[in-house]
Write a protein that holds these residues in place. Structure first.
Motif: not given
Length: 364
Positions: A299-306, A330-339, A341-350
């Motif tokens: 939750t705290r990290m989501a405040q700095y997600a960008e 929980g951290i994956d959930d934050i990053m999935v939507s951000l990635a 936006r750039d057309g990136i599959d977060w799980l593959e990127y991770k």
């Protein structure tokens, strides 16, 4: 690098739960950090195929070509010097409770002498074998604990190792109180007592070698241990071959403010290096976000997600995660939507971040 230390330890009486008071003489200047009444003293490119295409997609500027040196290839990293059949017998030097009396549970900081016989690096672990035998009459099995001190140790002489241990006590389904064997053995140790140590083990959580790196550290509870070891090396020590000039960003999640670990030390680090150290706490039972949701570490990290996502686009950002297993989802959930936006599959990127040693996880 050694420092002469004379420590006088005053143990609390049975009528009080206050921490032992510790005084040091022969103190090296500017090398003191305090935590709950105890003083610790010290001297002073992803290449090929899919990975390349993914990193190219997220690049915001032409990157400087950097040849990375694997943290795991260092021949000086010792692994499994001591095994369960032939453990090293260390001596407890200090053992003090570092959570407040009203905290939900006890966490203890302990220092063992090794006389330099258990050489380790920041990010490794040691095994501990509790005294006694189990219900089958056999010696207890070892339990692994992340090391909470830098390679120089809390006394700066490379002859000690420190742990951060939470006392495990819970009620089972039958209503019986159950005590964790090794955690209670460790938390009850008195100075002068012997302890069976194995290891050191592990290379996953070793520090990156780049002194200009951005290092994001995510911890819950005693998962803070390896990051304390990182941060002491970065901010409380002077090394001929290492001076940290990057950004260290710590997120620490705990249930209550009385459970915060090593806060005084982190305050001191922030004071010493405000441009190089950031720390954000998530206190789940006391803090909420703007939507009224409990403040867990994600939750705290989501405040700095960008900001975090922008950092993860860089080749010299390293993420380390230590603590409860549920935090990674929980951290994956934050990053999935951000990635996305750039057309990136977060799980593959991770996965590519893991291959390049930029995503390091040790959870339980």
């Amino acid at each position: 690098m050694a420092v002469a230390v004379n420590a006088a330890v005053t143990l609390p009486s049975s009528k009080t739960s206050s921490s032992p008071s510790i005084r040091f003489s022969s103190i090296a200047p500017e090398r003191i950090a305090f935590s709950k009444g105890v003083g610790y003293l010290k001297n002073g490119l992803v290449t090929g195929g899919k990975a390349a295409s993914i990193r190219a997609q997220v690049a915001t500027e032409t990157p400087t070509k950097v040849v990375k040196e694997s943290k795991k290839d260092d021949e000086g990293v010792v692994v499994n010097k001591f095994k369960p059949k032939n453990p090293y017998i260390g001596t407890c030097l200090l053992n003090t409770k570092i959570t407040a009396d009203d905290a939900p549970g006890e966490t203890w900081h302990m220092v063992f002498s090794t006389e330099g016989e258990v050489p380790y690096r920041e990010g490794q672990s040691i095994g501990v074998i509790a005294d006694g035998i189990d219900k089958n009459g056999k010696p207890h099995k070892l339990r692994l604990y992340s090391i909470a001190s830098s390679a120089l140790g809390d006394f700066g002489n490379s002859k000690t190792v420190s742990l951060c241990v939470k006392r495990l006590v819970y009620t089972n389904e039958q209503g019986e109180i159950v005590k964790g064997v090794c955690s209670n053995f460790l938390c009850d140790l008195k100075p002068g007592a012997g302890v069976q140590i194995t290891g050191p083990v592990g290379k996953e959580m070793l520090m990156p070698k780049d002194p200009n790196a951005t290092i994001v550290m995510l911890a819950t509870g005693t998962g803070i241990a390896p990051f304390r070891s990182f941060l002491w090396k970065m901010f409380f020590e002077k090394h001929d071959d290492y001076k940290f000039n990057g950004l260290a960003w710590l997120f620490l999640g705990v249930p209550t403010s009385s459970s915060l670990l090593y806060k005084e030390e982190f305050d001191k680090m922030k004071e010493k290096a405000p441009e190089n150290f950031r720390v954000d706490y998530a206190v789940s039972r006391e803090q909420t976000n703007e939507n009224g949701e409990k403040m867990y570490i994600q939750t705290r990290m989501a405040q700095y997600a960008e900001e975090l996502w922008e950092l993860l686009k860089k080749d010299n950002t390293y993420v380390y995660m230590c603590g409860l297993k549920g935090m990674e989802k929980g951290i994956d959930d934050i990053m999935v939507s951000l990635a996305a936006r750039d057309g990136i599959d977060w799980l593959e990127y991770k996965r590519q971040l893991k291959k390049s040693e930029q995503w390091n996880v040790e959870v339980y």
